[in-house]
Structures are given as structure tokens and as C-alpha cells.
Design an enzyme around this catalytic site. Structure first.
Site, PDB file in Angstrom:
ATOM      1  N   LYS A 116     -20.254 -19.409  77.075  1.00 14.28           N
ATOM      2  CA  LYS A 116     -20.044 -21.037  77.359  1.00 14.28           C
ATOM      3  C   LYS A 116     -17.904 -21.000  77.073  1.00 14.28           C
ATOM      4  CE  LYS A 116     -24.336 -21.849  77.562  1.00 14.28           C
ATOM      5  NZ  LYS A 116     -24.622 -21.344  78.764  1.00 14.28           N
ATOM      6  N   LYS A 158     -19.714 -25.848  69.402  1.00 14.24           N
ATOM      7  CA  LYS A 158     -20.965 -25.600  69.839  1.00 14.24           C
ATOM      8  C   LYS A 158     -20.696 -23.954  70.082  1.00 14.24           C
ATOM      9  CE  LYS A 158     -21.237 -28.724  73.526  1.00 14.24           C
ATOM     10  NZ  LYS A 158     -21.549 -29.527  75.345  1.00 14.24           N
ATOM     11  N   GLU A 200     -15.792 -30.029  71.253  1.00 11.77           N
ATOM     12  CA  GLU A 200     -15.083 -30.684  72.202  1.00 11.77           C
ATOM     13  C   GLU A 200     -15.221 -32.128  71.027  1.00 11.77           C
ATOM     14  OE1 GLU A 200     -18.317 -29.969  75.083  1.00 11.77           O
ATOM     15  OE2 GLU A 200     -17.550 -28.215  76.259  1.00 11.77           O
ATOM     16  N   LYS A 201     -14.104 -32.953  72.275  1.00 11.06           N
ATOM     17  CA  LYS A 201     -14.827 -34.345  71.676  1.00 11.06           C
ATOM     18  C   LYS A 201     -16.821 -35.051  71.990  1.00 11.06           C
ATOM     19  CE  LYS A 201     -13.001 -38.512  70.991  1.00 11.06           C
ATOM     20  NZ  LYS A 201     -12.838 -38.662  70.276  1.00 11.06           N
ATOM     21  N   LYS A 237     -36.801 -31.501  78.453  1.00  8.08           N
ATOM     22  CA  LYS A 237     -36.871 -32.761  79.835  1.00  8.08           C
ATOM     23  C   LYS A 237     -38.294 -33.449  79.855  1.00  8.08           C
ATOM     24  CE  LYS A 237     -32.758 -30.832  82.090  1.00  8.08           C
ATOM     25  NZ  LYS A 237     -32.515 -29.269  82.203  1.00  8.08           N
ATOM     26  N   GLU A 275     -23.967 -27.608  84.864  1.00  7.88           N
ATOM     27  CA  GLU A 275     -24.847 -29.428  84.182  1.00  7.88           C
ATOM     28  C   GLU A 275     -23.748 -30.181  83.872  1.00  7.88           C
ATOM     29  OE1 GLU A 275     -27.603 -28.329  81.266  1.00  7.88           O
ATOM     30  OE2 GLU A 275     -26.686 -29.480  79.902  1.00  7.88           O
ATOM     31  N   GLU A 288     -22.453 -26.551  80.971  1.00  7.46           N
ATOM     32  CA  GLU A 288     -22.947 -24.801  80.924  1.00  7.46           C
ATOM     33  C   GLU A 288     -23.550 -25.499  82.506  1.00  7.46           C
ATOM     34  OE1 GLU A 288     -24.537 -26.106  77.777  1.00  7.46           O
ATOM     35  OE2 GLU A 288     -26.665 -25.598  79.119  1.00  7.46           O
ATOM     36  N   ARG A 292     -30.039 -19.714  86.563  1.00 12.53           N
ATOM     37  CA  ARG A 292     -31.368 -19.587  87.281  1.00 12.53           C
ATOM     38  C   ARG A 292     -31.763 -20.620  87.735  1.00 12.53           C
ATOM     39  NH1 ARG A 292     -31.437 -22.081  82.682  1.00 12.53           N
ATOM     40  NH2 ARG A 292     -33.080 -23.565  81.624  1.00 12.53           N
ATOM     41  N   ARG A 338     -43.183 -33.830  83.663  1.00 15.51           N
ATOM     42  CA  ARG A 338     -43.679 -32.365  82.641  1.00 15.51           C
ATOM     43  C   ARG A 338     -44.348 -33.128  82.200  1.00 15.51           C
ATOM     44  NH1 ARG A 338     -38.450 -28.777  80.685  1.00 15.51           N
ATOM     45  NH2 ARG A 338     -36.979 -28.971  82.992  1.00 15.51           N
TER      46      ARG A 338
END
Ligand code: MV4
Length: 447
Positions: A116, A158, A200-201, A237, A275, A288, A292, A338
Site C-alpha cells: 500500500k 495502516k 493518513e488523516k 460489500k 479504489e 489501494e 485482480r 451479493r
């Protein structure tokens, strides 16, 4: 073009790839574990080999067994699908050493974007907006405190080897930072064998918008527009749609163009997803790359009219992309739900078991991607998704109506599924008003 492809996956994505290959006149070799022995979808492959017992790390994740099946099956390429070995750069390397084409990016691009922190460095070089934060990895608590003071709390720590929400820790203030920093490093070491973290913020209540891209081996890269995946629970998701009902046209164009710049900078080839998170003021930030094909690829297929799996195979076989960016004109609105074998009344705990009856919806603009059928036993060993219901209509409002109609028609008896919750979400005014951010589900249905 390949004569034979091994599909290193199971379930609905294995079936999806078999179907694309069949239409292209390419033979398929499937693999299965003992838990999937006898599954009907395997009959649609030209050959199928058992690669081991039910546990994934003794079957679908066993590189030596997958490669052995590829050798015995005499294939020219392997399609990894998603999950399992699909983002395993070592597996990608082994395919190359065995002179078997990997239908996806190179090992180098996969490694570079799978980390990342290096992915963010590439993003900065490509002038892709990133969340304000550390310039690179953070050495110790002292440096963490210094950077956090500069960017302001709350901050997010992260894991550079993490992704998909794994290995993240929020710190609301300096006293919380020290423990968050050490916990994030410990968790990252345990989960990924790499403790390195960056900062990160923290962007409050973002939307998750991702861009489908595809690049060939001749320097061409295009985006296939975006998918809004904000309807998710614990980083899983639930509903994805395209176009994003939240983005303004100028934001959409800037975000999609940024995604193409990033993949060109990385020398990425084949299909991938960039993303982003988007805040309430339409500011978007790179998060990120998923190197795939993704579960939700049908949403993009419906609005662009492009079969992404066939296109992946053509790109891997060395063909140039058949379109320029201007040729890709999205039409209408697509939504995917899904369908998981989980019990919404029991905190979505997995609910494997035998499907006794199944009635599949159809009609104009309705697509149902699933390997399941009446009599199918949903195994307990793998993730709980058993089907994807996709609708494509001219407008979002019509797509929502169509999805609700199809969900109410869909019958899966014998096990609990997430269908009732999906109907509740689609019935919710906030969903219709596109007021859904990544915290919507947990706010509306607190566990
Ligand atoms: C973030 C964030 C807020 N601020 N980064 C990282 C992994 C990715 N899949 C989700 N991630 C997030 N990164 C900053 N600086 C919020 C999330 C996030 C999230 C983002 C999109 C969709 C769902 C999410 C659920 C929790 C956290």
C-alpha cells in the site's frame, strides 16, 4: 489464443470463467477440493482435478497442487479469479517459471501495487490525490506523534501489507496514538508477516468508489468507469452499483482519469480496480489497487456491454485492447446484490447447509450469477457468497424497482440468506436518496 486454461478457483467465479471460455472455444481445466467434489458447475469444465481436502490452505491455496493440475491438464494459462491465489505474487512468479501464462498483471506490478505504501508513492508520482499523511513508512511512535500533530487527529494507521480494511487502527488523539501504533504493527506482523505501517488523516464517513481499468501489453490502458461500493458491512460489500449516484460528472471524470494515470505509471496490465474514498465535498483520495478481477465486475459489464473475463483472456494472450477511451460509453444503471448464506437475524453468522428449493428470478435486465442449485450443499469452509443478483435498467430508480422485484421472486430454501436484509436496504429512503456512506449499514442496523 490459448487452447486450454486452468481455473484456479471455485464456485460462481469458476463457473463465470468456464462460460466465457466455452464461448471463446477455449477448453477449461477446473480444480476442486473434497468439499466441492460433485458440485454441478464442475461438469461444465472439460476436465477437473481434485487438489486436496476441504481446507483452502490444503487445496485452493496449495501452489504445488494447482501447478501440478495445470501441468497434468496441459494448459497454457491460469485464471486465478478473485481471492485465493489471485493476488499472490509468488504464485504469479511460479506460473512464469513454469511457462504458464497468469491471466492478470505481472508479478512485479502485483508486488508494487500490493504494497500500500509503494502504491501511494506511485499515486503521488502520477498526480493522483492521496489522503494527507506520512510520506512513507513510520519508524516509531515519536515520528507517528510528529506527523499526527501536523495532519491533525483523528488519524488512521495502516499496514502497508494490509488491504481491504485489514490492519487499520484509528487514533482520535495523541494518548491513543501510542497504543494504536503498536497494536497496528503487532497485528500487521501477525496477519501479513510485515509490521510496517504508514499514517493518513482519517476521512469521516467516506464513500467507497472504485474504478475498473484494463490495460494491454501494447501500452494501452482505459477505464471502464466507476462502481459505488459504499453499501458494506465490516468491509464486506453487500450492494454495488454503477454509475455512482453520488459523484458529480466532473468528479467522475477526474477520478476515472486519475485511475488510468496510476495504472500507466505502474506499468500495470490486464484488469484491475483502483479504489478511492470520497468525502462529503466530493474530494476523492486514492486508497489501494486490487490487482485482480473483482466479485462486482458484472456491474461494469452491464453498463459498458463489455465481457471483462473474455477481455482479460484476450489481453493475456497478447491482443491489443479493441477500443480507445472515447469508445467506452456507459449506458443505464446497474446494481448488484451479493446473496450470502448468512443469517441476518443472528449477526450474519454463516449458514452452510443443503439448499432444498431454489427459484431463480429472470425478466428484462435481470442477471443471476451462481453455481448453486436445489440439492447443492453450501460448504462451511469457504466464504459465504452463493450468488450475485444483478439488474441493469435505464435509470437508477428503475434498477432499484427491478432489483426489489427480483429479490422478492428469488427463493433459496433450506438455508438462511441475506435476501431479507437486502430488501430492507433497497426499501430504505436513504438508499433511494443516495445518502449511503460506508457507515450507513452499521448506523441503520447496529449489531
Ligand atoms: C480510509 C478511511 C478513512 N480515512 N482511509 C481502507 C481499506 C479500504 N477498503 C477501506 N479503507 C478506508 N480507508 C482514510 N484515510 C476509511 C476506510 C474505510 C472504508 C473505506 C471504504 C469502504 C468501506 C470502509 C469501511 C471502513 C473504513
Amino acid at each position: 489464443m490459448f487452447k486450454r486454461i486452468l481455473i484456479a478457483n471455485r464456485g460462481e467465479i469458476a463457473l463465470r470463467i468456464m462460460r466465457a471460455c466455452r464461448e471463446m472455444g477455449i477448453e477449461t481445466v477446473a480444480i476442486y477440493s473434497e468439499a466441492d467434489r460433485g458440485a454441478q458447475y464442475l461438469e461444465l469444465a472439460d476436465e477437473a482435478y481434485c487438489v486436496g481436502p476441504a481446507r483452502s490452505n490444503q487445496s485452493y491455496l496449495k501452489i504445488d497442487r494447482v501447478i501440478s493440475a495445470a501441468e497434468v491438464g496441459n494448459v497454457q494459462a491460469i485464471h486465478p479469479g478473485f481471492g485465493f491465489l489471485s493476488e499472490n505474487a509468488h504464485f504469479n512468479d511460479v506460473c512464469r517459471q513454469c511457462k504458464i501464462d497468469f491471466i492478470g498483471p505481472s508479478p512485479e506490478a502485483m508486488r508494487q501495487l500490493g504494497d500500500k505504501n509503494t502504491a501511494k508513492q506511485l499515486a503521488r508520482k502520477a498526480k493522483v490525490p492521496c489522503v494527507p499523511g506520512s510520506q512513507g513508512l513510520i519508524a516509531d511512535e515519536k515520528e507517528a506523534a510528529k506527523i499526527a500533530a501536523e495532519i491533525g487527529y483523528p488519524v488512521l494507521i495502516k499496514a502497508t501489507a494490509g488491504g481491504g480494511g485489514r490492519g487499520m487502527r484509528v487514533a482520535a488523539n495523541e494518548p491513543a496514538l501510542v497504543s494504536a501504533f503498536s497494536q497496528a504493527r503487532q497485528e500487521a506482523e501477525a496477519a501479513f508477516g510485515n509490521p510496517d505501517v504508514y499514517m493518513e488523516k482519517y476521512v469521516e464517513n467516506p464513500r467507497h468508489v472504485e474504478v475498473q481499468i484494463i490495460a494491454d501489453h501494447h501500452g494501452n490502458a482505459v477505464h471502464l468507469w466507476e462502481r459505488d461500493c459504499s453499501t458494506q458491512r465490516r468491509h464486506q460489500k453487500i450492494i454495488e452499483e454503477s454509475p455512482s449516484p453520488f459523484l458529480k460528472p466532473e468528479t467522475r471524470k477526474a477520478l476515472c482519469d486519475a485511475a488510468v494515470r496510476l495504472v500507466k505509471e505502474a506499468g500495470y496490465t490486464n484488469a484491475g480496480t483502483v479504489e478511492f474514498i470520497v468525502d462529503k465535498d466530493q474530494n476523492f483520495y486514492f486508497i489501494e489497487v486490487n490487482a485482480r478481477i473483482q466479485v462486482e465486475h458484472p456491474v461494469t459489464e452491464m453498463v459498458t456491454g463489455i465481457d471483462l473475463i473474455k477481455q482479460q483472456i484476450r489481453v493475456a494472450a497478447g491482443e491489443p485492447l479493441p477500443w480507445k477511451q472515447d469508445d467506452i460509453k456507459p449506458r443505464g444503471h446497474a446494481i448488484e446484490c451479493r446473496i450470502n448464506a448468512e443469517d441476518p437475524a443472528r449477526n450474519f453468522q454463516p449458514c452452510p447447509g443443503k439448499i432444498t428449493q431454489m427459484y431463480v428470478p429472470g425478466g428484462y435486465g435481470v442477471r443471476f450469477d451462481s453455481h448453486a442449485h436445489a440439492g447443492y450443499v453450501v460448504p462451511a469452509h469457504y466464504d459465504s457468497m452463493i450468488a450475485k443478483l444483478i439488474v441493469h435498467q435505464n435509470t437508477r430508480s428503475e434498477a432499484i424497482d427491478s432489483m426489489k422485484r427480483a429479490l422478492r421472486e428469488l427463493r433459496i430454501e433450506g438455508i438462511k440468506t441475506t435476501i431479507p436484509r437486502l430488501i430492507e436496504i433497497l426499501d430504505h429512503q436513504a438508499f433511494f436518496n443516495a445518502e449511503v456512506d460506508t457507515r450507513f449499514i452499521e448506523r441503520t442496523w447496529p449489531a
